[in-house]
Design a protein around this motif. Structure first.
Motif, PDB file in Angstrom:
ATOM      1  N   ALA A  32      18.142  19.575  39.789  1.00 11.79           N
ATOM      2  CA  ALA A  32      17.503  19.274  38.507  1.00 11.79           C
ATOM      3  C   ALA A  32      18.247  18.134  37.802  1.00 11.79           C
ATOM      4  N   TYR A  33      19.568  18.140  37.924  1.00 13.54           N
ATOM      5  CA  TYR A  33      20.380  17.075  37.327  1.00 13.54           C
ATOM      6  C   TYR A  33      20.006  15.737  37.954  1.00 13.54           C
ATOM      7  N   ALA A  34      19.921  15.734  39.286  1.00 17.52           N
ATOM      8  CA  ALA A  34      19.567  14.497  39.980  1.00 17.52           C
ATOM      9  C   ALA A  34      18.167  14.029  39.600  1.00 17.52           C
ATOM     10  N   LEU A  35      17.214  14.974  39.556  1.00 13.43           N
ATOM     11  CA  LEU A  35      15.819  14.599  39.293  1.00 13.43           C
ATOM     12  C   LEU A  35      15.581  14.262  37.824  1.00 13.43           C
ATOM     13  N   GLY A  36      16.345  14.894  36.941  1.00 14.80           N
ATOM     14  CA  GLY A  36      16.115  14.688  35.521  1.00 14.80           C
ATOM     15  C   GLY A  36      16.876  13.498  34.954  1.00 14.80           C
ATOM     16  N   ARG A  37      17.961  13.071  35.611  1.00 18.85           N
ATOM     17  CA  ARG A  37      18.845  12.080  35.021  1.00 18.85           C
ATOM     18  C   ARG A  37      19.018  10.810  35.833  1.00 18.85           C
ATOM     19  N   PHE A  38      18.793  10.885  37.137  1.00 20.03           N
ATOM     20  CA  PHE A  38      19.064   9.738  37.995  1.00 20.03           C
ATOM     21  C   PHE A  38      17.761   9.016  38.307  1.00 20.03           C
ATOM     22  N   ARG A  39      17.874   7.675  38.477  1.00 21.98           N
ATOM     23  CA  ARG A  39      16.701   6.952  38.941  1.00 21.98           C
ATOM     24  C   ARG A  39      16.962   6.529  40.368  1.00 21.98           C
ATOM     25  N   PHE A  40      16.076   6.865  41.262  1.00 20.44           N
ATOM     26  CA  PHE A  40      16.268   6.436  42.653  1.00 20.44           C
ATOM     27  C   PHE A  40      14.933   6.443  43.370  1.00 20.44           C
ATOM     28  N   LYS A  41      14.924   5.751  44.504  1.00 15.55           N
ATOM     29  CA  LYS A  41      13.694   5.626  45.275  1.00 15.55           C
ATOM     30  C   LYS A  41      13.366   6.976  45.924  1.00 15.55           C
ATOM     31  N   GLY A  42      12.097   7.324  45.962  1.00 16.08           N
ATOM     32  CA  GLY A  42      11.689   8.544  46.641  1.00 16.08           C
ATOM     33  C   GLY A  42      11.733   9.777  45.752  1.00 16.08           C
ATOM     34  N   LYS A  43      12.064   9.588  44.471  1.00 15.23           N
ATOM     35  CA  LYS A  43      12.157  10.731  43.566  1.00 15.23           C
ATOM     36  C   LYS A  43      10.821  11.456  43.435  1.00 15.23           C
ATOM     37  N   GLN A  44       9.770  10.641  43.250  1.00 19.69           N
ATOM     38  CA  GLN A  44       8.440  11.221  43.078  1.00 19.69           C
ATOM     39  C   GLN A  44       8.054  12.086  44.288  1.00 19.69           C
ATOM     40  N   VAL A  45       8.373  11.549  45.486  1.00 21.00           N
ATOM     41  CA  VAL A  45       8.029  12.271  46.715  1.00 21.00           C
ATOM     42  C   VAL A  45       8.738  13.617  46.743  1.00 21.00           C
ATOM     43  N   ILE A  46      10.029  13.612  46.379  1.00 18.60           N
ATOM     44  CA  ILE A  46      10.799  14.854  46.409  1.00 18.60           C
ATOM     45  C   ILE A  46      10.232  15.856  45.404  1.00 18.60           C
ATOM     46  N   MET A  47       9.855  15.354  44.207  1.00 18.48           N
ATOM     47  CA  MET A  47       9.255  16.247  43.198  1.00 18.48           C
ATOM     48  C   MET A  47       7.985  16.890  43.744  1.00 18.48           C
ATOM     49  N   TYR A  48       7.157  16.082  44.433  1.00 18.81           N
ATOM     50  CA  TYR A  48       5.903  16.624  44.973  1.00 18.81           C
ATOM     51  C   TYR A  48       6.147  17.630  46.087  1.00 18.81           C
ATOM     52  N   ILE A  49       7.181  17.351  46.917  1.00 13.97           N
ATOM     53  CA  ILE A  49       7.489  18.307  47.987  1.00 13.97           C
ATOM     54  C   ILE A  49       7.883  19.652  47.372  1.00 13.97           C
ATOM     55  N   ILE A  50       8.729  19.590  46.339  1.00 15.43           N
ATOM     56  CA  ILE A  50       9.192  20.830  45.712  1.00 15.43           C
ATOM     57  C   ILE A  50       8.022  21.579  45.069  1.00 15.43           C
ATOM     58  N   LEU A  51       7.124  20.840  44.425  1.00 19.68           N
ATOM     59  CA  LEU A  51       5.951  21.475  43.829  1.00 19.68           C
ATOM     60  C   LEU A  51       5.051  22.081  44.909  1.00 19.68           C
ATOM     61  N   ALA A  52       4.905  21.346  46.022  1.00 21.95           N
ATOM     62  CA  ALA A  52       4.052  21.841  47.111  1.00 21.95           C
ATOM     63  C   ALA A  52       4.598  23.149  47.655  1.00 21.95           C
ATOM     64  N   VAL A  53       5.933  23.234  47.784  1.00 23.86           N
ATOM     65  CA  VAL A  53       6.518  24.461  48.330  1.00 23.86           C
ATOM     66  C   VAL A  53       6.220  25.650  47.407  1.00 23.86           C
ATOM     67  N   SER A  54       6.127  25.382  46.088  1.00 17.34           N
ATOM     68  CA  SER A  54       5.910  26.516  45.192  1.00 17.34           C
ATOM     69  C   SER A  54       4.463  27.008  45.214  1.00 17.34           C
ATOM     70  N   VAL A  55       3.533  26.234  45.769  1.00 19.01           N
ATOM     71  CA  VAL A  55       2.180  26.767  45.916  1.00 19.01           C
ATOM     72  C   VAL A  55       1.900  27.221  47.346  1.00 19.01           C
ATOM     73  N   PHE A  56       2.907  27.144  48.170  1.00 19.90           N
ATOM     74  CA  PHE A  56       2.866  27.598  49.550  1.00 19.90           C
ATOM     75  C   PHE A  56       2.456  29.051  49.662  1.00 19.90           C
ATOM     76  N   PRO A  57       1.511  29.404  50.528  1.00 22.28           N
ATOM     77  CA  PRO A  57       1.315  30.831  50.778  1.00 22.28           C
ATOM     78  C   PRO A  57       2.469  31.357  51.647  1.00 22.28           C
ATOM     79  N   GLN A  58       3.096  32.439  51.197  1.00 21.77           N
ATOM     80  CA  GLN A  58       4.245  32.983  51.947  1.00 21.77           C
ATOM     81  C   GLN A  58       3.876  33.302  53.391  1.00 21.77           C
ATOM     82  N   ILE A  59       2.605  33.681  53.608  1.00 24.49           N
ATOM     83  CA  ILE A  59       2.198  34.092  54.948  1.00 24.49           C
ATOM     84  C   ILE A  59       2.325  32.929  55.935  1.00 24.49           C
ATOM     85  N   ALA A  60       2.224  31.686  55.425  1.00 21.05           N
ATOM     86  CA  ALA A  60       2.271  30.521  56.308  1.00 21.05           C
ATOM     87  C   ALA A  60       3.630  30.362  56.970  1.00 21.05           C
TER      88      ALA A  60
END
Lengths: 312, 283
Positions: free
Chosen positions: B99-127
């Motif tokens: 959260a510190y890295a995502l909230g405070r640092f600017r770097f390439k690929g940040k958006q992608v990482i945020m989307y991956i993390i969001l995608a994992v939270s809508v993941f069906p556990q069964i998958a």
């Protein structure tokens, strides 16, 4: 003897800031590393394995002996003309139908009831603090516990509903009636969550707008339809997306209240788990899991594009 | 408004209907739980009584005594505590780094990482169930609380990262800049400057993650055999025969695992609402 002459100061300032940027980016990667490793380990790799096994015939106890069978887990008819793929299993389609019915009905009811409760709690009256607190109770109760509580109430010889309202009819015995019983449990359990999110949205609406509308003589109903609802749209949509996704992967209440076998006719996840774990069919179960994963991803994409839900 | 004066009849009718609605809502929200509480205090013979007599029947603590004497319930409480606390601590630690890295640092690929993390939270556990099962077998973590701690990270980590990131963004930057100028490393800054400020956020996020981990059923059911967590114990609570459901003790066990959660939720009411709305992503 050499005299250390001080190196000429790096004149180019942009280079320095670029250096700082690069250093910050490196530090950020280090900070993200543990999380990324964990996600790769518990989500990425298992998902890859699930997709891998979905194209193999494999048993849960001997996953090493998987043999590639292409799409056979999805669709395969043997020499005797018996369909072995899960897409040929009427039970899978029954679970899909019931899950969709469950999702649509329960999310709709939760949204309407949640809206009513949020509007009530948002207005001033004596006992408001109490109701606000009461709202949190169903949400705080573990799902398994609420499933057992309702299973007890539905019980045809002990339960208030089963013995009283339904006069001994076994609602849970058939998947077609059980799905309605499941809707009732889910609506009870999660309406509060919906109401909480809507309430938070309501409280962020500007109150001076309502004062102006009052002055202009707009009725409360008119204010609701042309001010509250449109302004609440973003909060409502996000709540709707998350609730729908939760409902589509429902498992606990079906499994606890109906047992492994009937749960497999009522929820897609229940069907997948029955094949994967109880029947040890790692390949077939994985194929079902992949199908559920795809269904959910398609629905996410539809929601996000249709309603233009923005994240972040 | 002054409807009270202009049309008192309508005013009082409206008020009455409104309070009726309030009573109906309160009844709907609380009744099933109160009925479970009542049942937990009734003897097994009283369960057959019609509702009014059931309410009046004498109370007993027998169900609670039986539940607390039950070895698998005791173990269940212990394992639930280990697993939930373990996964929450790991998630808070890793999650606050991220959260510190995502909230405070600017770097390439940040958006992608945020989307991956969001995608994992809508993941069906069964998958991931099958893949995770084979992984847990390989590491010999089946029936081991560590296996559950690891697998619970799939939903606690994305949640903590997402919520904490939105909290980190709201912290004014001056605090951290002062530390950076003094030459503190990012980890020092995080632990000594941001952590104290983030305390309320960490408590809220930890609590919500704890509730989720405490309630988890699918993984607990699949990845353990004798080291069950409390939800699995309650779901499997059985009587003498397969057809005899001991409802009294089941309700008592249910109340025991629910009361701490309700207490926590009521104490942290305000934080929970803010945590939920931060976690649910602003649209």
């Amino acid at each position: 003897m050499t005299v250390n002459t001080p190196a000429p100061a790096p004149a180019a300032r942009p280079v320095k800031t670029r250096g700082i940027e690069a250093a910050r980016a490196r530090q950020a990667m280090w900070l993200l590393m543990p999380t990324l490793i964990v996600i790769a380990l518990v989500a990425g790799y298992p998902l890859y394995r699930t997709i891998f096994f979905s194209f193999h015939e494999a048993n849960l106890t001997t996953p090493d002996q998987a043999t590639f069978i292409g799409a056979g887990n999805f669709w395969f008819t043997n020499e005797d003309g018996i369909g072995l793929g899960f897409l040929q299993d009427p039970r899978w389609w029954q679970s899909v139908k019931n899950t969709m019915l469950f999702t649509v009905v329960s999310v709709t009811l939760e949204t309407i009831l949640g809206m009513i409760i949020a509007l009530v709690v948002n207005s001033a009256f004596r006992g408001r603090a109490f109701l606000r607190t009461a709202m949190l109770v169903p949400w705080a109760i573990p799902t398994v516990v609420s499933a057992q509580m309702w299973a007890y109430m539905y019980n045809d010889s002990f339960g208030l509903i089963g013995r009283g309202v339904l006069s001994g009819q076994a609602l849970l015995a058939s998947p077609d009636t059980a799905v309605w019983a499941m809707v009732a449990v889910d609506v009870w359990k999660t309406t509060s969550f919906m109401a909480l999110l809507i309430l938070a949205g309501l409280q962020s609406l500007p109150s001076d707008m309502y004062e102006a509308a009052d002055m202009d003589g707009a009725s409360k109903a008119r204010q609701f339809w042309s001010m509250t609802l449109p302004l609440l749209r973003p909060a409502l949509l996000v709540a709707l997306v998350f609730r729908s996704l939760d409902a589509l992967r429902v498992f606990d209440i079906m499994y606890v209240m109906l047992g492994a076998n009937n749960a497999a006719s009522t929820s897609m996840t229940g069907y997948a788990r029955l094949q994967l774990i109880d029947n040890s069919l790692l390949g077939l179960g994985s194929a079902v899991s992949v199908a559920i994963f795809l269904i959910i991803m398609v629905i996410v994409v539809v929601y996000v594009t249709a309603f233009r839900v923005k994240f972040d | 408004m002054d409807m009270k004066r202009t049309n008192p009849g309508l005013y009082y009718l409206q008020r009455t209907l409104f309070y009726l609605l309030v009573v109906v809502i309160a009844f709907y929200l609380l009744f099933p739980f109160l009925w479970a509480v009542l049942t937990s205090f009734r003897g097994s013979g009283d369960l057959f009584l019609p509702p009014l007599q059931f309410i009046q029947a004498p109370s007993t603590l027998a169900n609670y005594a039986q539940v607390f004497a039950n070895a698998s319930f005791q173990r269940g409480l212990l394992f639930s505590l280990i697993v939930a606390v373990g996964s929450v601590l790991v998630s808070l630690l890793f999650g606050s780094f991220a959260a510190y890295a995502l909230g405070r640092f600017r770097f390439k690929g940040k958006q992608v990482i945020m989307y991956i993390i969001l995608a994992v939270s809508v993941f069906p556990q069964i998958a991931v169930l099958g893949g995770l099962f084979t992984l847990i077998r390989t590491f010999e973590l089946f029936n081991n609380p560590l296996g559950l701690i690891l697998s619970y990270l799939i939903f606690t980590i994305p949640f903590t990262v997402w919520v904490l990131t939105s909290f980190v963004r709201d912290i004014p930057g001056e605090l951290e800049e002062a530390a950076l100028v003094d030459g503190a490393s990012p980890l020092q800054t995080l632990f000594q400057v941001l952590f104290p400020v983030m305390m309320p956020a960490l408590v809220t996020t930890g609590l919500l993650a704890f509730i989720n981990a405490w309630n988890e059923y699918l993984f607990a059911l699949t990845f353990t055999s004798s080291n069950r967590t409390v939800p699995v114990v309650i779901a499997n609570y059985s009587g003498a025969s397969q057809y005899d459901q001991p409802w009294g003790p089941i309700m008592a066990a249910s109340i025991v695992v629910t009361i701490p959660l309700i207490a926590l939720v009521l104490i942290f009411q305000r934080n929970i609402v803010s945590g939920l709305t931060a976690g649910a992503v602003k649209g």
